[in-house]
Write a protein that holds these residues in place. Sequence first.
Motif, PDB file in Angstrom:
ATOM      1  N   UNK A 187       0.820  -1.208   0.000  1.00 12.95           N
ATOM      2  CA  UNK A 187       0.000   0.000   0.000  1.00 12.95           C
ATOM      3  C   UNK A 187       0.858   1.264   0.000  1.00 12.95           C
ATOM      4  N   UNK A 188       2.031   1.208   0.642  1.00 12.85           N
ATOM      5  CA  UNK A 188       2.957   2.344   0.582  1.00 12.85           C
ATOM      6  C   UNK A 188       3.443   2.543  -0.853  1.00 12.85           C
ATOM      7  N   UNK A 189       3.746   1.438  -1.534  1.00 13.92           N
ATOM      8  CA  UNK A 189       4.165   1.509  -2.942  1.00 13.92           C
ATOM      9  C   UNK A 189       3.074   2.154  -3.795  1.00 13.92           C
ATOM     10  N   UNK A 190       1.830   1.711  -3.604  1.00 13.83           N
ATOM     11  CA  UNK A 190       0.718   2.292  -4.354  1.00 13.83           C
ATOM     12  C   UNK A 190       0.575   3.775  -4.043  1.00 13.83           C
ATOM     13  N   UNK A 191       0.765   4.141  -2.784  1.00 13.02           N
ATOM     14  CA  UNK A 191       0.614   5.539  -2.373  1.00 13.02           C
ATOM     15  C   UNK A 191       1.629   6.417  -3.101  1.00 13.02           C
ATOM     16  N   UNK A 192       2.871   5.982  -3.130  1.00 19.06           N
ATOM     17  CA  UNK A 192       3.923   6.770  -3.778  1.00 19.06           C
ATOM     18  C   UNK A 192       3.642   6.926  -5.269  1.00 19.06           C
ATOM     19  N   UNK A 193       3.256   5.824  -5.923  1.00 24.69           N
ATOM     20  CA  UNK A 193       2.977   5.858  -7.360  1.00 24.69           C
ATOM     21  C   UNK A 193       1.802   6.783  -7.659  1.00 24.69           C
ATOM     22  N   UNK A 194       0.722   6.639  -6.890  1.00 27.61           N
ATOM     23  CA  UNK A 194      -0.470   7.451  -7.155  1.00 27.61           C
ATOM     24  C   UNK A 194      -0.287   8.902  -6.732  1.00 27.61           C
ATOM     25  N   UNK A 202      -5.573   5.293 -12.807  1.00 34.05           N
ATOM     26  CA  UNK A 202      -5.598   4.743 -11.449  1.00 34.05           C
ATOM     27  C   UNK A 202      -6.063   3.292 -11.467  1.00 34.05           C
ATOM     28  N   UNK A 203      -7.091   3.002 -12.262  1.00 38.34           N
ATOM     29  CA  UNK A 203      -7.595   1.630 -12.366  1.00 38.34           C
ATOM     30  C   UNK A 203      -6.511   0.690 -12.877  1.00 38.34           C
ATOM     31  N   UNK A 204      -5.756   1.124 -13.871  1.00 38.14           N
ATOM     32  CA  UNK A 204      -4.673   0.303 -14.409  1.00 38.14           C
ATOM     33  C   UNK A 204      -3.605   0.053 -13.338  1.00 38.14           C
ATOM     34  N   UNK A 205      -3.258   1.095 -12.585  1.00 42.58           N
ATOM     35  CA  UNK A 205      -2.251   0.947 -11.522  1.00 42.58           C
ATOM     36  C   UNK A 205      -2.717  -0.069 -10.476  1.00 42.58           C
ATOM     37  N   UNK A 206      -3.992   0.021 -10.088  1.00 40.22           N
ATOM     38  CA  UNK A 206      -4.540  -0.902  -9.096  1.00 40.22           C
ATOM     39  C   UNK A 206      -4.463  -2.340  -9.592  1.00 40.22           C
ATOM     40  N   UNK A 207      -4.940  -2.574 -10.816  1.00 33.29           N
ATOM     41  CA  UNK A 207      -4.972  -3.931 -11.355  1.00 33.29           C
ATOM     42  C   UNK A 207      -3.572  -4.502 -11.548  1.00 33.29           C
ATOM     43  N   UNK A 208      -2.638  -3.666 -11.996  1.00 34.97           N
ATOM     44  CA  UNK A 208      -1.260  -4.129 -12.169  1.00 34.97           C
ATOM     45  C   UNK A 208      -0.631  -4.461 -10.814  1.00 34.97           C
ATOM     46  N   UNK A 209      -0.898  -3.614  -9.820  1.00 36.25           N
ATOM     47  CA  UNK A 209      -0.348  -3.869  -8.486  1.00 36.25           C
ATOM     48  C   UNK A 209      -0.909  -5.159  -7.903  1.00 36.25           C
ATOM     49  N   UNK A 210      -2.216  -5.336  -8.012  1.00 34.93           N
ATOM     50  CA  UNK A 210      -2.845  -6.549  -7.483  1.00 34.93           C
ATOM     51  C   UNK A 210      -2.407  -7.776  -8.270  1.00 34.93           C
ATOM     52  N   UNK A 211      -2.474  -7.664  -9.600  1.00 35.69           N
ATOM     53  CA  UNK A 211      -2.213  -8.825 -10.449  1.00 35.69           C
ATOM     54  C   UNK A 211      -0.772  -9.320 -10.389  1.00 35.69           C
ATOM     55  N   UNK A 212       0.178  -8.383 -10.426  1.00 37.10           N
ATOM     56  CA  UNK A 212       1.588  -8.787 -10.406  1.00 37.10           C
ATOM     57  C   UNK A 212       2.104  -8.927  -8.974  1.00 37.10           C
ATOM     58  N   UNK A 213       1.612  -8.072  -8.087  1.00 32.98           N
ATOM     59  CA  UNK A 213       2.102  -8.122  -6.704  1.00 32.98           C
ATOM     60  C   UNK A 213       1.811  -9.437  -6.018  1.00 32.98           C
ATOM     61  N   UNK A 214       0.639 -10.007  -6.276  1.00 31.06           N
ATOM     62  CA  UNK A 214       0.247 -11.246  -5.601  1.00 31.06           C
ATOM     63  C   UNK A 214       1.118 -12.423  -6.027  1.00 31.06           C
ATOM     64  N   UNK A 215       1.802 -12.289  -7.158  1.00 30.28           N
ATOM     65  CA  UNK A 215       2.662 -13.379  -7.634  1.00 30.28           C
ATOM     66  C   UNK A 215       4.053 -13.339  -7.022  1.00 30.28           C
ATOM     67  N   UNK A 216       4.413 -12.209  -6.399  1.00 27.21           N
ATOM     68  CA  UNK A 216       5.759 -12.058  -5.845  1.00 27.21           C
ATOM     69  C   UNK A 216       5.901 -12.775  -4.511  1.00 27.21           C
TER      70      UNK A 216
END
Length: 485
Positions: A222-229, A471-485
Amino acid sequence: MWFDLLLAITNRMKTIKLPSAYTILLAIIVLVAGLTFVLPTGKYAYTSKDGSVTLTPQQAIGNTDSHLLPVPGSYENVKSNPQGFFEVVKAPIVGFYKAIDVAVFILMIGGFLGIVMSTGAIDAGVHQVLGSMKGKEQLMIPVLIFLFGLGGTSFGMAEETLAFYPILIPVFRSAGFDAKTAIGTIMLGAGFGVLCSTVNPFATAIASGFAGISIGDGIMVRVFMWVVLWAITSAFVMRYAKKVKNAPSEEMLEQADTATPEAMTGKQKIVLTMFTLTFVIMIWGVIPFKDLGITAIPTLSWWFDELNALFFVSSILTGLLIGMKESEIAGHFVNGARDMLGVAFIVGISRGITVVMNDGLIIDTVLHYAEAAITGLSSSIFVCVMFFLELFLSIFIPSTSGLATLTMPIMTPLASFANVDAHWVVTAYQSASGFVNLFTPTSAVVMGGLAIGKVSYGSYFKWVLPYLFIVLIVILLTLGFGVML
């Protein structure tokens, strides 16, 4: 053409007056009780993460321990237990009992904010920032977005922003910008912060509590998302501000003189210091540093009891340090808590829905159907589906705390079926709720801000649409790729 249709739908939504959150949630309780007469009843076997505790489906009847997870494939039918009139009437009360730790936490937060807000320290702090930006007006946009974003991510700053529109709109206008620039700075600034809530007590804390995890779980995502957004939001508003300055918008307000910001008083500085220190201690208390491999910082493993004590003590200390009388401290604390009483009731009523589903033995039935639906889905697809489901529900349940209380007990077990950590469900939930509240015409924050700035909803929606898409793209990319890490 698709945009005109979407705009027509959103304009139509402005004229529709939805029932209050209380009525919607009570109606859901009645609906769910009716389903206990129709749906088949059943239970899963439940086990702890380490396997030390295991309950058979029959033993699991009546279990409410959120730390125990359902065992995939173990669902069995059990004798039905339909919920009638008296069960429906009692459900919100029982739900309030079961969520009392969360409800008290909300009241303590309200009391603390009541004392802080009564001093005008937050307003004075913003004035100080504006004064220091004299001659560098465009730079005040990312600075203010940063500050509003901090408010959003830390204590869910939303309704509080309405006080800043009358202050900042004339300032922006005199600097050569327009009302929409000020609205974007305030509304999108606080909005993206809430979307990326890190320790927000009304979103992250409540959702994490009902998911059976710590607030600190998933905080780095969530900190990563905050900085990006923050960077994206600042760039979006600054780009528009530059355009307005070069070619003034027709929607600019009449020129308004702005007084020189007054210097902060010593008391206000003390209040802001205590405010900051309290949230820093809160963050320290809830982050599981040990689990992150950090040994230099002690892991306190705080939860609601400790956090309630923190905000209670901070409230008293803040009042004493600035010379408030005992009656003033008590009065401001009670008034602040009273402002949050509605949120506390929403949490209790929402919990009542889970009570009916648990007692009616259909919550595991819902999980069973969902298990069948998600079987074979990858973790990335699963978490994105979860986001869109929360997105849909948040339109009808505008309360972030109510949405968390309603959905977390159901969504979290689904994550275990898909081998997804529970903190991703929390992140998906608050991202969806925060995203909707950036533009929904049913939000008092959105419509109130636009009314103060005299900007039409259609104009705002058309302007903010590209930002929402990014913003929607950032959310989906964060969720989609982040969960695989």
